[in-house]
Design a protein around this motif. Sequence first.
Motif, PDB file in Angstrom:
ATOM      1  N   ALA A 222      -7.154   2.120   7.099  1.00 27.61           N
ATOM      2  CA  ALA A 222      -7.032   3.704   6.863  1.00 27.61           C
ATOM      3  C   ALA A 222      -5.999   4.162   5.795  1.00 27.61           C
ATOM      4  O   ALA A 222      -6.126   5.035   5.224  1.00 27.61           O
ATOM      5  CB  ALA A 222      -6.504   4.041   8.377  1.00 27.61           C
ATOM      6  N   LEU A 223      -4.654   3.069   5.866  1.00 27.81           N
ATOM      7  CA  LEU A 223      -3.676   3.528   4.813  1.00 27.81           C
ATOM      8  C   LEU A 223      -4.400   3.564   3.324  1.00 27.81           C
ATOM      9  O   LEU A 223      -3.976   4.157   2.533  1.00 27.81           O
ATOM     10  CB  LEU A 223      -2.669   2.656   5.008  1.00 27.81           C
ATOM     11  N   ALA A 224      -5.088   2.529   3.097  1.00 30.12           N
ATOM     12  CA  ALA A 224      -5.618   2.270   1.791  1.00 30.12           C
ATOM     13  C   ALA A 224      -6.783   3.359   1.502  1.00 30.12           C
ATOM     14  O   ALA A 224      -6.556   3.886   0.403  1.00 30.12           O
ATOM     15  CB  ALA A 224      -6.380   1.067   1.696  1.00 30.12           C
ATOM     16  N   ALA A 225      -7.185   3.735   2.357  1.00 33.68           N
ATOM     17  CA  ALA A 225      -8.379   5.003   2.079  1.00 33.68           C
ATOM     18  C   ALA A 225      -7.669   6.171   2.174  1.00 33.68           C
ATOM     19  O   ALA A 225      -7.805   6.798   1.044  1.00 33.68           O
ATOM     20  CB  ALA A 225      -9.393   5.107   3.339  1.00 33.68           C
ATOM     21  N   GLU A 226      -6.404   6.414   2.734  1.00 36.50           N
ATOM     22  CA  GLU A 226      -5.526   7.440   2.702  1.00 36.50           C
ATOM     23  C   GLU A 226      -5.069   7.805   1.236  1.00 36.50           C
ATOM     24  O   GLU A 226      -4.838   8.875   0.816  1.00 36.50           O
ATOM     25  CB  GLU A 226      -4.497   7.680   3.804  1.00 36.50           C
ATOM     26  N   ARG A 227      -4.704   6.492   0.576  1.00 33.90           N
ATOM     27  CA  ARG A 227      -3.878   6.463  -0.522  1.00 33.90           C
ATOM     28  C   ARG A 227      -4.962   6.225  -1.852  1.00 33.90           C
ATOM     29  O   ARG A 227      -4.382   6.359  -2.833  1.00 33.90           O
ATOM     30  CB  ARG A 227      -2.858   5.248  -0.707  1.00 33.90           C
ATOM     31  N   GLY A 228      -6.055   6.126  -1.777  1.00 38.63           N
ATOM     32  CA  GLY A 228      -6.988   5.739  -2.468  1.00 38.63           C
ATOM     33  C   GLY A 228      -7.063   4.761  -3.330  1.00 38.63           C
ATOM     34  O   GLY A 228      -7.100   4.461  -4.410  1.00 38.63           O
ATOM     35  N   LEU A 229      -6.459   3.628  -2.579  1.00 44.57           N
ATOM     36  CA  LEU A 229      -6.231   2.184  -3.003  1.00 44.57           C
ATOM     37  C   LEU A 229      -7.468   1.444  -2.770  1.00 44.57           C
ATOM     38  O   LEU A 229      -8.163   1.490  -1.612  1.00 44.57           O
ATOM     39  CB  LEU A 229      -4.984   1.849  -2.608  1.00 44.57           C
TER      40      LEU A 229
ATOM     41  N   LEU B 169       0.776  -1.062   0.124  1.00 43.49           N
ATOM     42  CA  LEU B 169      -0.033   0.069   0.019  1.00 43.49           C
ATOM     43  C   LEU B 169       0.883   1.192   0.187  1.00 43.49           C
ATOM     44  O   LEU B 169       0.549   2.274  -0.658  1.00 43.49           O
ATOM     45  CB  LEU B 169      -0.970   0.302   1.295  1.00 43.49           C
ATOM     46  N   GLU B 170       2.091   1.224   0.712  1.00 42.20           N
ATOM     47  CA  GLU B 170       2.761   2.449   0.594  1.00 42.20           C
ATOM     48  C   GLU B 170       3.371   2.606  -0.658  1.00 42.20           C
ATOM     49  O   GLU B 170       4.009   3.749  -0.967  1.00 42.20           O
ATOM     50  CB  GLU B 170       3.781   2.127   2.014  1.00 42.20           C
ATOM     51  N   ALA B 171       3.650   1.422  -1.250  1.00 42.00           N
ATOM     52  CA  ALA B 171       4.229   1.672  -2.717  1.00 42.00           C
ATOM     53  C   ALA B 171       3.298   1.791  -3.893  1.00 42.00           C
ATOM     54  O   ALA B 171       3.595   2.143  -4.857  1.00 42.00           O
ATOM     55  CB  ALA B 171       4.773   0.166  -2.960  1.00 42.00           C
TER      56      ALA B 171
ATOM     57  N   PRO C 299     -14.918  -3.242  -2.364  1.00 43.44           N
ATOM     58  CA  PRO C 299     -15.253  -4.606  -2.914  1.00 43.44           C
ATOM     59  C   PRO C 299     -16.140  -5.260  -1.931  1.00 43.44           C
ATOM     60  O   PRO C 299     -16.335  -4.507  -0.776  1.00 43.44           O
ATOM     61  CB  PRO C 299     -13.877  -5.265  -2.545  1.00 43.44           C
ATOM     62  N   LEU C 300     -16.898  -6.389  -2.221  1.00 44.30           N
ATOM     63  CA  LEU C 300     -17.924  -6.801  -1.297  1.00 44.30           C
ATOM     64  C   LEU C 300     -17.058  -7.335   0.165  1.00 44.30           C
ATOM     65  O   LEU C 300     -17.447  -7.124   1.083  1.00 44.30           O
ATOM     66  CB  LEU C 300     -18.405  -8.171  -2.041  1.00 44.30           C
ATOM     67  N   THR C 301     -15.748  -7.750  -0.268  1.00 43.82           N
ATOM     68  CA  THR C 301     -15.184  -8.387   1.067  1.00 43.82           C
ATOM     69  C   THR C 301     -13.935  -7.377   1.226  1.00 43.82           C
ATOM     70  O   THR C 301     -12.875  -7.713   0.954  1.00 43.82           O
ATOM     71  CB  THR C 301     -14.801  -9.748   0.993  1.00 43.82           C
ATOM     72  N   ASP C 302     -14.310  -6.101   1.652  1.00 40.94           N
ATOM     73  CA  ASP C 302     -13.238  -4.972   1.787  1.00 40.94           C
ATOM     74  C   ASP C 302     -12.512  -5.178   2.931  1.00 40.94           C
ATOM     75  O   ASP C 302     -12.844  -6.256   3.828  1.00 40.94           O
ATOM     76  CB  ASP C 302     -13.913  -3.708   1.656  1.00 40.94           C
ATOM     77  N   GLY C 303     -11.642  -4.218   3.363  1.00 44.19           N
ATOM     78  CA  GLY C 303     -10.881  -4.462   4.570  1.00 44.19           C
ATOM     79  C   GLY C 303     -11.596  -4.117   5.804  1.00 44.19           C
ATOM     80  O   GLY C 303     -11.276  -4.953   6.741  1.00 44.19           O
ATOM     81  N   ARG C 304     -12.689  -3.428   5.738  1.00 47.65           N
ATOM     82  CA  ARG C 304     -13.488  -3.280   6.986  1.00 47.65           C
ATOM     83  C   ARG C 304     -14.224  -4.694   7.234  1.00 47.65           C
ATOM     84  O   ARG C 304     -14.425  -5.106   8.343  1.00 47.65           O
ATOM     85  CB  ARG C 304     -14.585  -2.143   6.609  1.00 47.65           C
ATOM     86  N   SER C 305     -14.600  -5.489   6.317  1.00 48.41           N
ATOM     87  CA  SER C 305     -15.135  -6.750   6.732  1.00 48.41           C
ATOM     88  C   SER C 305     -13.991  -7.727   7.343  1.00 48.41           C
ATOM     89  O   SER C 305     -14.370  -8.464   7.994  1.00 48.41           O
ATOM     90  CB  SER C 305     -15.644  -7.590   5.305  1.00 48.41           C
ATOM     91  N   GLY C 306     -12.687  -7.676   6.721  1.00 44.18           N
ATOM     92  CA  GLY C 306     -11.719  -8.436   7.288  1.00 44.18           C
ATOM     93  C   GLY C 306     -11.561  -7.696   8.751  1.00 44.18           C
ATOM     94  O   GLY C 306     -11.087  -8.681   9.758  1.00 44.18           O
ATOM     95  N   VAL C 307     -11.770  -6.746   9.193  1.00 44.27           N
ATOM     96  CA  VAL C 307     -11.528  -5.958  10.553  1.00 44.27           C
ATOM     97  C   VAL C 307     -12.753  -6.630  11.503  1.00 44.27           C
ATOM     98  O   VAL C 307     -12.625  -7.236  12.511  1.00 44.27           O
ATOM     99  CB  VAL C 307     -11.615  -4.566  10.488  1.00 44.27           C
ATOM    100  N   ARG C 308     -13.814  -6.576  10.769  1.00 43.81           N
ATOM    101  CA  ARG C 308     -15.091  -7.331  11.605  1.00 43.81           C
ATOM    102  C   ARG C 308     -14.794  -8.690  11.916  1.00 43.81           C
ATOM    103  O   ARG C 308     -15.079  -9.010  13.259  1.00 43.81           O
ATOM    104  CB  ARG C 308     -16.462  -7.323  10.891  1.00 43.81           C
TER     105      ARG C 308
END
Length: 363
Positions: A118-125, A94-96, A319-328
Motif C-alpha cells: 500500500a505504501l509503495a502504491a501511495e508513493r508511486g514506487l 519507501l518513506e524516503a 514487476p513479475l515478482t511484485d509486492g503482491r506476489s510476496g503477500v500471496r
Amino acid sequence: MSFANQPSPNDVGVAVVGAGYWGPNLIRNFLASDHMWLWSVCDLDVDRARRVLGRHTSVHVTNDLDDILGDPRIEAVAIATPARTHYGIARACLEAGKHVLVEKPLALSSSDADRLVALAAERGLTLMCDHTYCYTPAVNWIRSETARGTLGRIQYIDSVRINLGIIQPDADVFWDLLPHDLSILDSILPAGIEPTAVSALGVDPVGAGRACVGYVTMMLPGAGIAHVHVSWLSPVKIRTTIIGGSHRYVVWDDVNPAQRLSIYERGVDVSTFRAPDDQREMMVQYRTGDMMAPALGEHEALGEVARHFTECIRTGRAPLTDGRSGVRILRILEAVDQSIAAHGALVPLNERARRDVAAEVLT
C-alpha cells in the motif's frame, strides 16, 4: 559494462543494504549492470562490506541507513538483511522515496507485507521481491508454455528441494526453503489459478528447536494438487520439479546443467461411456510419445532481476515478482504454520476460513 567514472543520465542509482550471504551477489550484478550505478553499500560490519567490494572501488561504505535514505543520488535500494529486518528497512526506504528490491521473504507477516504494498502504491514506487528462480531460463520457459496452454490443464506439481543445508537460527526449513517453490508456483500457474488450501507436517529429528524436514501439500482448482518436500538433512542435493499437465509433462532438474528441462509427450486419458447393460464404464488410454529437451539460453538469473528492476523503475510497470506476489507467498507460509499447529489439518487460504481455523487451534 561501462567503465566511465560517472553514471550515465539513464542509470538508476542504487544502494545495497546487507553484505552478508546474499548481498555480495547483488553487489556483483549491480556493478556489472549497464543500467544501474552502485553508489553505496550499507552493513553493520563495514570491514566486511569493504572486503566484498575489493580495494579498487569508489563505492561508499557505511553502517548508517540514514546515509542511504538521505542521498538524492540513490533512487533504489536492494535489501539483503536478516528477514526480521526486512519490513522496517523497506518501510524506511519507501518513506524516503526510494524504489525497493527485497530478498525473500518480503516481511514476516502478510499484514506487514500488505502495508508495504500500500505504501509503495501511495508513493508511486516500485516494490519488487527478489524471487530469483522466477528469472531463470527454465522457469521463463515453463511460464511461457503454461500461459500458452501447451501443457494443458495443470493436474499436479511435485517438487523436491533438499540438501545438507545450514540450519537457520531464526527460521525453520519451511520459511527458509519453501519460498523458492512458492514463488515459482506463483509465477508459472496460469492467471486466476492459485492454491486454495494447505496442509503441512514438519519434524525436528536432530533437536535443532525448529522443523528441519517438511512436507507441504496444496490443493489447486480443478482437482489439481501441488506437493513440496523441503529438508536441511539430505546427504545429497536435489532440486527437481515435475509438472503434470493434461497434454504434456515437464521435468525440471536444476542441478543438471546439461539438460535442465525434459518435456514428455505422455499422459493418461480417461473417458466414460454407457455400456449396453446401461451401466457406466470407464476407459483408460495411455499416451506414449517423444521426449524433447528445449534449448535454453544460459544467463545469471540475478542479472535478469537487476535488469527487470531497472526497467520497472523507468517504465512504471509492475514487476513479475511484485509486492503482491510476496503477500500471496506469505499467506501460504502463514497457513503452513497454522496447519503444523493443527497437526497437518487442511487450512483454507480464504481469509475468513483461515481465521476460523486459527481460532479452533487456539481453543
